[in-house]
Design an enzyme around this catalytic site. Sequence first.
Site, short mmCIF file in Angstrom:
data_model
loop_
_atom_site.label_atom_id
_atom_site.label_comp_id
_atom_site.label_asym_id
_atom_site.label_seq_id
_atom_site.Cartn_x
_atom_site.Cartn_y
_atom_site.Cartn_z
N CYS A 158 -27.35 34.42 21.02
CA CYS A 158 -26.01 33.94 20.66
C CYS A 158 -26.07 32.78 19.69
CB CYS A 158 -25.22 33.56 21.91
SG CYS A 158 -26.06 32.37 22.96
N GLU A 218 -23.76 24.01 29.81
CA GLU A 218 -24.91 24.24 30.68
C GLU A 218 -26.06 23.36 30.21
OE1 GLU A 218 -24.59 28.70 32.35
OE2 GLU A 218 -25.18 28.61 30.25
N GLU A 220 -20.09 30.83 28.55
CA GLU A 220 -20.92 30.72 27.35
C GLU A 220 -20.80 32.06 26.65
OE1 GLU A 220 -23.35 31.35 24.72
OE2 GLU A 220 -24.92 31.43 26.24
N ASN A 238 -30.29 39.48 27.10
CA ASN A 238 -31.16 39.01 26.02
C ASN A 238 -32.15 37.93 26.43
OD1 ASN A 238 -28.92 37.30 26.27
ND2 ASN A 238 -28.95 36.72 24.12
#
Length: 487
Positions: free
Chosen positions: A294, A468, A260, A161
């Site tokens: 997300c 991150e 993640e 994505n």
Amino acid sequence: MTLHAKITGYADPALHAAGLYIGGKWRKGDGIAVMNPSTGEKLAEVADASVEDAMRAVDAAEAAASGWRATPARQRSEILRRWFQLMTQHAEELATLIALENGKALPDARGEVAYAAEFFRWYAEEAVRVPGEYRHTPSGSHHILVDHEPIGIAVLITPWNFPAAMATRKIGPALAAGCTVILKPASETPLTAYAMARLGEEAGVPPGVVNVLTTSKPGAVTNAMLADPRVRKLSFTGSTGVGRTLLAEAAKSVVSCSMELGGNAPFLVFDDADLEAALDGAMIAKMRNAGEACTAANRFYVQAGIHGAFVAGLTARMAALKVGPGYDPATQCGPMITTNAVRKIDRLVTDAIALGARVTTGGKPLAENGYFYPPTVLENVPTDAAIAREEIFGPVAPVYRFESEEDAIRLANDTEYGLAAYIYSQDLKRAMRVGKQLETGMLGINRGLMSDPAAPFGGVKQSGLGREGGVTGILEFMEAKYYAVDY
């Protein structure tokens, strides 16, 4: 401008079909078809890595590891800085390539390239600022010295994505820390990863420091790399289900993991919210990358007093979006990534309607050559509908009504996920009070966009492990070493 007129330089899919990138060389191999989701047609083929190819990538990363580890931080920093500058220089080509293989609308693709490049600039700066520690022991018996060292070879697995940003968000801190890496991008969108490898070469990344491979056998290839004792880090972005499987595999070799994973973000709108600001934020939080994110707002909880006006405003805005090919400059909502993605969205919407939800716009797949689903708003959605539990990953906004602050908190936390959440209220005291009670790793208050390379990105519960970005992102690729010193 026609599509073919825009395909130049790094935007040309054929340029990136040369093969796997291992040890600074391109290796030919059997092909994986890369499709254009806007048309359903094949863009290119990329090499299909075997387990043996993966082991060659680990060999290349090991061969480069000691030299890169010993490279002065300033030199690593300058290479990342040049990589940032090259991405900026070729931004329009990269955006076009993303729009072609991902289907992302060009404005979104341009935004992603700018965001992705910023990770290289940020970690170019962080490379020379790795913290240490020096202090006396409480007993006074000796001194404590703490240093941070590169963790070792890192396997980086990225989703389709955000094909540029998910790569740079991992490569940047890993290289800044002194690690060598093997990047495995999603097979749906590998062209951008190979374009990034070419730019990295141009920036001066030494052979073997960054390796890129695509495969139709991700389980076997990844498991082989994780079983190799030379691999000490796994950084994964993707679904929670796949993340659980990878964690179990990594545990066999005690490999450090950063995860993640999925999200189910609540978007809370209180009666005292600025309605227009809340609608602006809702469109950003829901429709960034056509909802295939997300952090996308998945559940809109709107207080009773403002509920009707919010639904009407959101419906008008969603209905006005132009749906079309990602590469068309006029497009505001591009296609979904695959036909399976469209089927999943349709299943969730159909289930919600059957349980009593009302469609105010959209609601059915579009009969196009590509993989299209229209911007959709649902109201009166039952909280037990599947769409309230599953990550939608599409341009659908289910709206739920709530009465009290306590109800909003209970509904927002009623999920296994905890990645992102949003609150709209002009009462900052209330927003902060509610925010403290939400089980989430990130919170946008009166903002529909929270992602920033300078901030820690990650979730709680089933949404992941580690962070991150930000000042902590580089430490995910380092090990603390303690020296007990007596002198």
